[in-house]
Design a protein around this motif. Structure first.
Motif, PDB file in Angstrom:
ATOM      1  N   PRO A  73       5.333   4.366 -20.310  1.00 12.75           N
ATOM      2  CA  PRO A  73       4.838   2.992 -20.136  1.00 12.75           C
ATOM      3  C   PRO A  73       4.225   2.799 -18.745  1.00 12.75           C
ATOM      4  CG  PRO A  73       7.231   3.042 -19.991  1.00 12.75           C
ATOM      5  CD  PRO A  73       6.788   4.425 -20.364  1.00 12.75           C
ATOM      6  N   PRO A  74       3.208   1.950 -18.648  1.00 15.10           N
ATOM      7  CA  PRO A  74       2.670   1.621 -17.322  1.00 15.10           C
ATOM      8  C   PRO A  74       3.765   1.032 -16.429  1.00 15.10           C
ATOM      9  CG  PRO A  74       1.211   0.822 -19.051  1.00 15.10           C
ATOM     10  CD  PRO A  74       2.481   1.265 -19.723  1.00 15.10           C
ATOM     11  N   ILE A 125       7.849   0.092  -3.221  1.00 18.62           N
ATOM     12  CA  ILE A 125       7.471   0.130  -4.642  1.00 18.62           C
ATOM     13  C   ILE A 125       7.546  -1.267  -5.244  1.00 18.62           C
ATOM     14  CG2 ILE A 125       8.214   0.923  -6.929  1.00 18.62           C
ATOM     15  CD1 ILE A 125       9.122   3.564  -5.487  1.00 18.62           C
ATOM     16  N   LEU A 126       8.630  -1.975  -4.973  1.00 20.52           N
ATOM     17  CA  LEU A 126       8.785  -3.324  -5.520  1.00 20.52           C
ATOM     18  C   LEU A 126       7.750  -4.276  -4.949  1.00 20.52           C
ATOM     19  CD1 LEU A 126      12.680  -3.628  -5.676  1.00 20.52           C
ATOM     20  CD2 LEU A 126      11.094  -3.225  -7.564  1.00 20.52           C
ATOM     21  N   ALA A 127       7.394  -4.122  -3.685  1.00 13.38           N
ATOM     22  CA  ALA A 127       6.350  -4.968  -3.084  1.00 13.38           C
ATOM     23  C   ALA A 127       5.024  -4.733  -3.794  1.00 13.38           C
ATOM     24  CB  ALA A 127       6.213  -4.667  -1.587  1.00 13.38           C
ATOM     25  N   TYR A 128       4.703  -3.479  -4.091  1.00 16.99           N
ATOM     26  CA  TYR A 128       3.458  -3.168  -4.791  1.00 16.99           C
ATOM     27  C   TYR A 128       3.474  -3.732  -6.217  1.00 16.99           C
ATOM     28  CZ  TYR A 128      -0.186  -0.693  -7.264  1.00 16.99           C
ATOM     29  OH  TYR A 128      -1.277  -0.407  -8.050  1.00 16.99           O
ATOM     30  N   LEU A 129       4.554  -3.506  -6.951  1.00 18.10           N
ATOM     31  CA  LEU A 129       4.619  -3.993  -8.326  1.00 18.10           C
ATOM     32  C   LEU A 129       4.611  -5.517  -8.373  1.00 18.10           C
ATOM     33  CD1 LEU A 129       7.141  -1.422  -9.841  1.00 18.10           C
ATOM     34  CD2 LEU A 129       4.649  -1.520 -10.190  1.00 18.10           C
ATOM     35  N   TYR A 130       5.248  -6.152  -7.397  1.00 21.98           N
ATOM     36  CA  TYR A 130       5.214  -7.617  -7.310  1.00 21.98           C
ATOM     37  C   TYR A 130       3.787  -8.092  -7.062  1.00 21.98           C
ATOM     38  CZ  TYR A 130       5.916 -12.350  -5.617  1.00 21.98           C
ATOM     39  OH  TYR A 130       5.834 -13.703  -5.438  1.00 21.98           O
ATOM     40  N   HIS A 156       2.559   7.883 -15.568  1.00 21.93           N
ATOM     41  CA  HIS A 156       2.517   6.429 -15.720  1.00 21.93           C
ATOM     42  C   HIS A 156       1.267   5.838 -15.078  1.00 21.93           C
ATOM     43  CE1 HIS A 156       6.793   6.019 -16.941  1.00 21.93           C
ATOM     44  NE2 HIS A 156       6.997   7.045 -16.138  1.00 21.93           N
ATOM     45  N   ALA A 157       0.680   4.831 -15.746  1.00 21.11           N
ATOM     46  CA  ALA A 157      -0.371   4.041 -15.115  1.00 21.11           C
ATOM     47  C   ALA A 157       0.288   3.242 -13.994  1.00 21.11           C
ATOM     48  CB  ALA A 157      -1.014   3.102 -16.120  1.00 21.11           C
ATOM     49  N   ILE A 158      -0.352   3.219 -12.832  1.00 17.96           N
ATOM     50  CA  ILE A 158       0.238   2.471 -11.712  1.00 17.96           C
ATOM     51  C   ILE A 158      -0.649   1.311 -11.268  1.00 17.96           C
ATOM     52  CG2 ILE A 158       1.536   4.480 -10.893  1.00 17.96           C
ATOM     53  CD1 ILE A 158      -0.584   4.486  -8.537  1.00 17.96           C
ATOM     54  N   GLU A 159      -1.774   1.128 -11.925  1.00 18.13           N
ATOM     55  CA  GLU A 159      -2.701   0.050 -11.570  1.00 18.13           C
ATOM     56  C   GLU A 159      -2.405  -1.212 -12.399  1.00 18.13           C
ATOM     57  OE1 GLU A 159      -4.845   0.276  -9.102  1.00 18.13           O
ATOM     58  OE2 GLU A 159      -4.698   2.425  -8.753  1.00 18.13           O
ATOM     59  N   ALA A 160      -3.149  -2.271 -12.127  1.00 19.93           N
ATOM     60  CA  ALA A 160      -2.978  -3.538 -12.833  1.00 19.93           C
ATOM     61  C   ALA A 160      -3.443  -3.464 -14.286  1.00 19.93           C
ATOM     62  CB  ALA A 160      -3.725  -4.643 -12.101  1.00 19.93           C
ATOM     63  N   ALA A 161      -4.269  -2.481 -14.604  1.00 16.41           N
ATOM     64  CA  ALA A 161      -4.782  -2.318 -15.966  1.00 16.41           C
ATOM     65  C   ALA A 161      -4.940  -0.829 -16.245  1.00 16.41           C
ATOM     66  CB  ALA A 161      -6.125  -3.026 -16.109  1.00 16.41           C
ATOM     67  N   SER A 199       0.835  -1.213   0.000  1.00 19.35           N
ATOM     68  CA  SER A 199       0.000   0.000   0.000  1.00 19.35           C
ATOM     69  C   SER A 199       0.864   1.254   0.000  1.00 19.35           C
ATOM     70  CB  SER A 199      -0.923   0.024   1.219  1.00 19.35           C
ATOM     71  OG  SER A 199      -1.844  -1.027   1.161  1.00 19.35           O
ATOM     72  N   ARG A 200       1.941   1.220   0.753  1.00 16.29           N
ATOM     73  CA  ARG A 200       2.864   2.351   0.790  1.00 16.29           C
ATOM     74  C   ARG A 200       3.526   2.540  -0.567  1.00 16.29           C
ATOM     75  NH1 ARG A 200       8.258   2.503   2.902  1.00 16.29           N
ATOM     76  NH2 ARG A 200       8.890   4.663   2.910  1.00 16.29           N
ATOM     77  N   GLY A 201       3.882   1.430  -1.205  1.00 12.08           N
ATOM     78  CA  GLY A 201       4.482   1.501  -2.537  1.00 12.08           C
ATOM     79  C   GLY A 201       3.541   2.112  -3.551  1.00 12.08           C
ATOM     80  N   LYS A 202       2.276   1.736  -3.478  1.00  9.94           N
ATOM     81  CA  LYS A 202       1.279   2.305  -4.391  1.00  9.94           C
ATOM     82  C   LYS A 202       1.165   3.815  -4.173  1.00  9.94           C
ATOM     83  CE  LYS A 202      -3.494   2.026  -5.916  1.00  9.94           C
ATOM     84  NZ  LYS A 202      -4.780   1.344  -5.795  1.00  9.94           N
ATOM     85  N   ALA A 203       1.145   4.244  -2.925  1.00  9.07           N
ATOM     86  CA  ALA A 203       1.037   5.670  -2.610  1.00  9.07           C
ATOM     87  C   ALA A 203       2.258   6.442  -3.127  1.00  9.07           C
ATOM     88  CB  ALA A 203       0.877   5.867  -1.104  1.00  9.07           C
ATOM     89  N   ILE A 204       3.439   5.850  -2.992  1.00  5.84           N
ATOM     90  CA  ILE A 204       4.668   6.487  -3.473  1.00  5.84           C
ATOM     91  C   ILE A 204       4.616   6.639  -4.990  1.00  5.84           C
ATOM     92  CG2 ILE A 204       7.172   6.189  -3.752  1.00  5.84           C
ATOM     93  CD1 ILE A 204       7.052   4.717  -0.965  1.00  5.84           C
ATOM     94  N   LEU A 205       4.195   5.573  -5.676  1.00  6.66           N
ATOM     95  CA  LEU A 205       4.089   5.645  -7.138  1.00  6.66           C
ATOM     96  C   LEU A 205       3.036   6.657  -7.561  1.00  6.66           C
ATOM     97  CD1 LEU A 205       4.390   1.915  -8.250  1.00  6.66           C
ATOM     98  CD2 LEU A 205       6.062   3.742  -8.561  1.00  6.66           C
ATOM     99  N   GLN A 206       1.907   6.678  -6.869  1.00  8.16           N
ATOM    100  CA  GLN A 206       0.852   7.628  -7.212  1.00  8.16           C
ATOM    101  C   GLN A 206       1.366   9.058  -7.098  1.00  8.16           C
ATOM    102  OE1 GLN A 206      -2.495   6.887  -8.313  1.00  8.16           O
ATOM    103  NE2 GLN A 206      -2.116   8.980  -8.932  1.00  8.16           N
ATOM    104  N   GLN A 207       2.074   9.336  -6.021  1.00  9.22           N
ATOM    105  CA  GLN A 207       2.578  10.681  -5.765  1.00  9.22           C
ATOM    106  C   GLN A 207       3.680  11.082  -6.745  1.00  9.22           C
ATOM    107  OE1 GLN A 207       4.117  11.189  -1.798  1.00  9.22           O
ATOM    108  NE2 GLN A 207       4.919  13.211  -2.228  1.00  9.22           N
ATOM    109  N   ASN A 208       4.582  10.171  -7.053  1.00  9.10           N
ATOM    110  CA  ASN A 208       5.766  10.518  -7.836  1.00  9.10           C
ATOM    111  C   ASN A 208       5.695  10.166  -9.315  1.00  9.10           C
ATOM    112  OD1 ASN A 208       7.830  11.452  -5.744  1.00  9.10           O
ATOM    113  ND2 ASN A 208       7.046   9.577  -4.840  1.00  9.10           N
ATOM    114  N   CYS A 209       4.869   9.188  -9.671  1.00  5.84           N
ATOM    115  CA  CYS A 209       4.899   8.666 -11.035  1.00  5.84           C
ATOM    116  C   CYS A 209       3.533   8.682 -11.728  1.00  5.84           C
ATOM    117  CB  CYS A 209       5.412   7.225 -11.023  1.00  5.84           C
ATOM    118  SG  CYS A 209       6.949   6.995 -10.102  1.00  5.84           S
ATOM    119  N   GLY A 210       2.467   8.733 -10.925  1.00  4.72           N
ATOM    120  CA  GLY A 210       1.112   8.585 -11.447  1.00  4.72           C
ATOM    121  C   GLY A 210       0.651   9.689 -12.379  1.00  4.72           C
ATOM    122  N   ARG A 211       1.319  10.824 -12.359  1.00  3.69           N
ATOM    123  CA  ARG A 211       0.932  11.909 -13.267  1.00  3.69           C
ATOM    124  C   ARG A 211       1.143  11.489 -14.721  1.00  3.69           C
ATOM    125  NH1 ARG A 211       4.826  15.933 -12.850  1.00  3.69           N
ATOM    126  NH2 ARG A 211       5.163  16.180 -15.052  1.00  3.69           N
TER     127      ARG A 211
END
Length: 96
Positions: A43-44, A85-90, A29-34, A15-27
Motif C-alpha cells: 500500500p502507498p 517520517i510522520l512530519a512528511y506523511l502529515y 511503497h509509493a511515498i508521494e501524494a499520488a 524533507s528528511r522524512g521523505k528521504a528516509i522513506l525513499q531510501q527504506n520503503c520506496g522500492r
C-alpha cells in the motif's frame, strides 16, 4: 522561535522524512501524494498513514512494522527518523 523559522524546521524535518522513506520503503511503497506503489501489493505510505492513529503508527515505526509479507524488511527507526517520517506523511495528508 518565529513562525518562519518554525515552518523552515518543519519543512526540513518533512524533507528528511521523505528521504528516509525513499531510501527504506520506496522500492515497494509509493511515498508521494499520488501514484501507485512499485510493488502492487504494497500500500502507498499515504494510505498506511490514514489507517493508523498517529501514536499507533509512531509505535509501529519505532518497533519495526511487522508485515504479513515475508520479504518486507523490519526496520527499527530511531525516534528522530520516526518524527521526520510522520512530519512528511502529515504534510502529504494536509496538502490536499
Amino acid at each position: 522561535m518565529s513562525a518562519s523559522s518554525e515552518a523552515a524546521d518543519s519543512s526540513g524535518l518533512s524533507s528528511r522524512g521523505k528521504a528516509i522513506l525513499q531510501q527504506n520503503c520506496g522500492r515497494c511503497h509509493a511515498i508521494e501524494a499520488a501514484g501507485e506503489s512499485p510493488l502492487k501489493q504494497a500500500p502507498p505510505m499515504r494510505d498506511i498513514y490514514a489507517r493508523f492513529a498517529p501514536r499507533e503508527l509512531q509505535a509501529e515505526l519505532r518497533e519495526g512494522m511487522v508485515s504479513r509479507h515475508r520479504a518486507m524488511p523490519q526496520i527499527d527507526f530511531s525516534d528522530e527518523d520516526v518524527d521526520a517520517i510522520l512530519a512528511y506523511l502529515y504534510a502529504l495528508a494536509t496538502q490536499k
